[in-house]
Structure formats: C-alpha cells, structure tokens
Design a protein around this motif. Structure first.
Motif, short mmCIF file in Angstrom:
data_model
loop_
_atom_site.label_atom_id
_atom_site.label_comp_id
_atom_site.label_asym_id
_atom_site.label_seq_id
_atom_site.Cartn_x
_atom_site.Cartn_y
_atom_site.Cartn_z
N ALA A 1 -23.03 -11.17 -15.39
CA ALA A 1 -22.94 -12.22 -14.39
C ALA A 1 -22.53 -13.49 -15.11
O ALA A 1 -22.68 -13.60 -16.34
N PHE A 2 -22.02 -14.47 -14.37
CA PHE A 2 -21.52 -15.70 -14.98
C PHE A 2 -21.41 -16.77 -13.90
O PHE A 2 -21.52 -16.49 -12.70
N ASP A 3 -21.20 -17.98 -14.33
CA ASP A 3 -20.96 -19.08 -13.40
C ASP A 3 -19.45 -19.26 -13.26
O ASP A 3 -18.78 -19.65 -14.22
N PRO A 4 -18.90 -18.96 -12.08
CA PRO A 4 -17.45 -19.09 -11.92
C PRO A 4 -17.01 -20.55 -12.03
O PRO A 4 -17.71 -21.46 -11.59
N SER A 5 -15.86 -20.74 -12.63
CA SER A 5 -15.31 -22.08 -12.73
C SER A 5 -13.84 -22.04 -12.35
O SER A 5 -13.10 -21.14 -12.75
#
Length: 407
Positions: A397-401
C-alpha cells in the motif's frame, strides 16, 4: 591439490522456500567450512565474489548448459527443449558471435540512451492507471513495464501484451529446473512461438519501420539467421526483456520499503537513482547462472573435473564480506565502487544490461514520485532460487501522489 569431490563443503538447500526467502544464513555457514565453494543438489556452488569473477571469465573451459538441462527436464523432442539447446545463450564460438552481432547494436549504450523517452513515457502511462489505486501487488504492476519497452524496441503491438504475459512469466522461470513444471513450460513456449511467428508474418519483409524487428527479418532474408533462429531470438528477447527488469524493479521496491529516506530522495534526485540501482544489483539481483566445464580446470589448487555443472549465484555475489563492508546493508553512497556481478562475466555477459539498468533507473525515479511511503500489506513470496530468482508477489500500500517531474 584436491579434487572438488574431496573437499568438506557446506550444503545449500537451494530448492527450499526458506533458502529462497533468505539465503544469507546458509551462505555464511558454508563460508565457515570453505571460503569460496559449497554444494547443492545440482552441483558445486561458488560463494565468493572473486572466485565467481575469476572462473566465469574462463570461456575456453566452460559452456552454458543446454543439452544437460534438456535431459534433466525430460524435454527432448519439445519446442522448449530445442530452444534451450539452440538459443544464443548456449551457443559458442562463431555461432554465438553471429547471433549476438545480429542484435548487439540495439542494446548498446547509445541506442538505450535514445530509448529513455520511450521508457519514461511507458512508466508514466502505467502510473496514471495504477497509482490512484493506493494498493496493489507491485510484482504484477512491474510485469507490465519492461516488456512494453521491449515492444517499443521491436515495434510490436502492445494490445497483444496481456495475452502473453502469463506465458512470459512461465518462460522466465523455466530455467529454475523444476521438472514437474515441464508441461506448462512447453505450453507457454508454444504460445510465445505463435506470437513471434505472427509478428513476423504481419510485418513482412519490406515494412520499413527501421526497428529491431526489421533488422532481424532482413538478417534472416540475407541468410545470416535461419527462420528458426529468428523466432528463437525473438522469444529470447521478449523473455529476457520481461523477466530481468521486472524482477530487479520488484526487488528494489522491497528494499526501499525498509529505507524510506532513500526512497524519498529517489523522487527528487534522478542521478541518485543510478546509485540506488547499482546498490540493489550488489545486494540482491535476479539472475543466477550455470556453466559446465569442458575440460579439467584447476582453480586455487582445486581440481574441477570436466563435465561438472557449476552454479554461480550472481544474485547474492555482492554479499561477500571479503569484498564489501556491511554487505547486508543498503548504502548507495558506499565508497567501494567494485562492480556488481549481477550481469555475469565472460562472453555470455548479459546482452540487455544497459536497457535493464535504464528501465529500473527511470522507473525508480518516476515511481518514487507517485507511490509515496510504500509499505507491505502481506509478506513477499519468493521464486525458486535456481535460475531467475526474485519476488513472485509483493503486496504493498502507498500514498498516491499526482506529482510529476517537470519537463
């Protein structure tokens, strides 16, 4: 002088899931018994950076195993068996030089430099599609990237890619020598053979695109490649273009989850990404390779008899504490600039090494901008160690940018 069979060597259980996940403990134990050799179920294993570097350069005493692997896999009379025994990678002498020269210019540094806009355009388009999701299996994402670049180099229609990705995955693992997989390996090879056969037929002899496929077809028309060699070459290029870069990129992401500050810097500093990729190639890289001795050789007062199968674990060769300080750490700025062995040595050194590095360098820079603060959502699963090693599944999972590099 001792023969290799007389040495007291540590055994490496390379076929086990535990070894595939983390080979370092077994390698360390083996080094305690012998500084540069161990054994496994396939034969002797070189576990020293310098020994690998020295012995792999002995082109006059070694050959790539072709028929040996075909016999081990019970693949006589199959299309894959012919490929394993006849492809460029196992040829030698004039035959090898002829086949390699037909494609070497396309994979040279200058041509790869010209390919970088294709690479960045490809990864940017994939990120536009995938980054908003916030979570996915990174190995699946990575599978869609390098082979699209290869399609650009060949001039193939990327709409046909989804239909062959699963076959490319099987083909990439075929040299892990799991005998039970032979039926699906042959089925996958036939899918790829039909694909390249149709690609050649659709292109025709006078398409005039001026790409690598045109060059290979022209070489076949001139009699420099047989029709079978042309098709085997294309299967080889697609398979290599898919597997190595995809696995290297996935390994790098797995490392970066443990080093978030390095990942953040990758998003801001394009040149730094080159150092990061080099360090990943040192620490863990996808390829392990084999050679068979063509005569008796003596190395460091040890006799290695003719017809001995040797395993060179390139993927972990950079973990040798005699050559690298803190070998299990990840330090892109380490002062030691000793070259990684990830792409091999000798005449069979990886043809696509410059393209693979460019793929992962450009990919790392752009992915780091769009996938912020990546983290595991499940433990990674690993492929078989022998042959093309790597991570089979990497759920993250990740923080979309939405950030993009300025033009």
């Amino acid at each position: 002088m001792q023969t290799i069979s007389e040495l007291d060597l540590g055994h490496l259980p390379i076929e086990t899931p535990e070894f595939c996940t983390d080979p370092s403990p077994w390698i360390e134990k083996a080094r305690a018994r012998h500084p540069w050799l161990a054994t496994c179920n396939l034969g002797p294993v070189f576990i020293s950076y310098r020994a690998i570097d020295d012995v792999m350069r002995m082109d006059d005493s070694l050959k790539m195993p072709g028929g040996e692997i075909v016999d081990l896999m019970g693949a006589r009379g199959t299309g894959w068996g012919d490929f394993a025994e006849e492809m460029m990678l196992v040829r030698s002498g004039k035959d090898h030089a002829r086949l390699r020269s037909s494609v070497s210019a396309a994979f040279g540094p200058n041509n790869v430099k010209r390919m970088r806009p294709v690479i960045t355009g490809t990864i940017s388009a994939l990120l536009d599609e995938w980054a908003p999701r916030g979570a996915f299996d990174f190995a699946v994402f990575a599978a869609n990237f390098p082979v699209r670049v290869m399609f650009g180099l060949i001039g193939g229609d990327v709409t046909k890619l989804p239909g062959i990705i699963s076959s490319l995955e099987v083909q990439g693992s075929s040299f892990n020598m799991i005998v039970e997989d032979m039926p699906k390996i042959e089925a996958a090879y036939q899918v790829l053979w039909r694909f390249v056969d149709e690609l050649i037929a659709e292109r025709g002899p006078d398409a005039g695109k001026g790409d690598l496929l045109d060059d290979l077809i022209a070489a076949s028309t001139r009699g420099e490649l047989t029709g079978k060699e042309l098709r085997q070459m294309l299967v080889f290029l697609f398979s290599a273009g898919y597997d190595t870069s995809k696995n290297l990129l996935t390994l790098l992401m797995n490392s970066m989850i443990e080093y978030p500050a390095i990942w953040e810097r990758c998003a801001e500093d394009h040149d730094y990404c080159r150092k990061v990729v080099r360090e990943q190639l040192r620490l863990t890289s996808p390829s392990n390779t084999y050679r068979v001795t063509t005569r008796d050789i003596v190395y460091r007062d040890v006799l290695i008899p003719k017809d001995t199968m040797l395993l060179f674990p390139l993927g972990i060769s950079g973990r040798d504490p005699e050559v690298f300080s803190d070998p299990l750490g990840f330090d892109p700025d380490r002062p030691d600039r000793t070259a990684p062995l990830a792409f091999g040595r000798g005449m069979h050194i990886c043809l696509g090494q410059f393209l693979a590095q460019a793929n992962v360098e450009e990919g790392t820079h752009l992915i780091a901008q769009r996938l912020r603060r990546p983290r595991h959502t499940a433990p990674p699963t690993w492929r078989s160690f022998a042959g093309v090693w790597g991570i089979r599944s990497l759920p993250i999972a990740f923080d979309p940018s939405p950030f993009r590099e300025a033009a």
